[in-house]
Scaffold this motif. Structure first.
Motif, short mmCIF file in Angstrom:
data_model
loop_
_atom_site.label_atom_id
_atom_site.label_comp_id
_atom_site.label_asym_id
_atom_site.label_seq_id
_atom_site.Cartn_x
_atom_site.Cartn_y
_atom_site.Cartn_z
N GLU A 39 77.04 13.13 83.44
CA GLU A 39 77.18 12.49 82.40
C GLU A 39 77.15 11.16 82.40
O GLU A 39 76.64 10.57 81.69
CB GLU A 39 78.67 12.78 81.81
N ASP A 43 74.48 8.57 80.41
CA ASP A 43 74.91 7.59 79.66
C ASP A 43 74.04 6.27 80.00
O ASP A 43 73.74 5.37 79.20
CB ASP A 43 76.53 7.18 79.92
N GLU A 46 70.73 6.54 78.41
CA GLU A 46 70.82 6.47 76.94
C GLU A 46 71.32 5.07 76.89
O GLU A 46 71.31 4.66 75.35
CB GLU A 46 71.49 7.62 76.20
N GLY A 47 71.57 4.09 77.71
CA GLY A 47 72.06 3.02 77.29
C GLY A 47 73.54 2.75 76.60
O GLY A 47 73.68 1.74 76.10
N ARG A 48 74.32 3.59 77.01
CA ARG A 48 75.91 3.55 76.47
C ARG A 48 76.52 3.14 77.51
O ARG A 48 77.68 3.51 77.89
CB ARG A 48 76.23 5.11 76.25
N VAL A 49 76.09 1.87 78.00
CA VAL A 49 76.85 1.14 79.16
C VAL A 49 76.88 -0.38 78.72
O VAL A 49 76.48 -0.72 77.78
CB VAL A 49 76.09 1.11 80.48
N TYR A 50 77.84 -1.01 79.27
CA TYR A 50 78.09 -2.56 79.11
C TYR A 50 78.33 -3.04 80.38
O TYR A 50 79.08 -2.74 81.17
CB TYR A 50 79.50 -2.63 78.22
#
Length: 64
Positions: A39, A43, A46-50
């Protein structure tokens, strides 16, 4: 859609062949659970990081 959970001994040849036969009919689908690392890798993909520059930047992002 209903969900069926089956527990069987993967070393039992008859059980394994029965599961393979049932899946070969094309009526049922196997839904695989993703592990935590899978998972996380999804993330990232798909660029769901900061990415924070420092701790102040991180807390600013969290508290805003």
């Amino acid at each position: 859609m209903a969900t069926i959970t089956i527990e069987y001994d993967a070393r039992n040849k008859i059980a394994k062949k029965t599961i393979d036969y049932i899946l070969s009919l094309g009526i049922f689908k196997v839904k695989k659970k993703m592990s935590g690392i899978d998972e996380a890798l999804l993330d990232i993909k798909e660029g769901r990081v900061y990415k924070a520059k420092n701790t102040d930047d991180m807390f600013k992002k969290i508290l805003d």
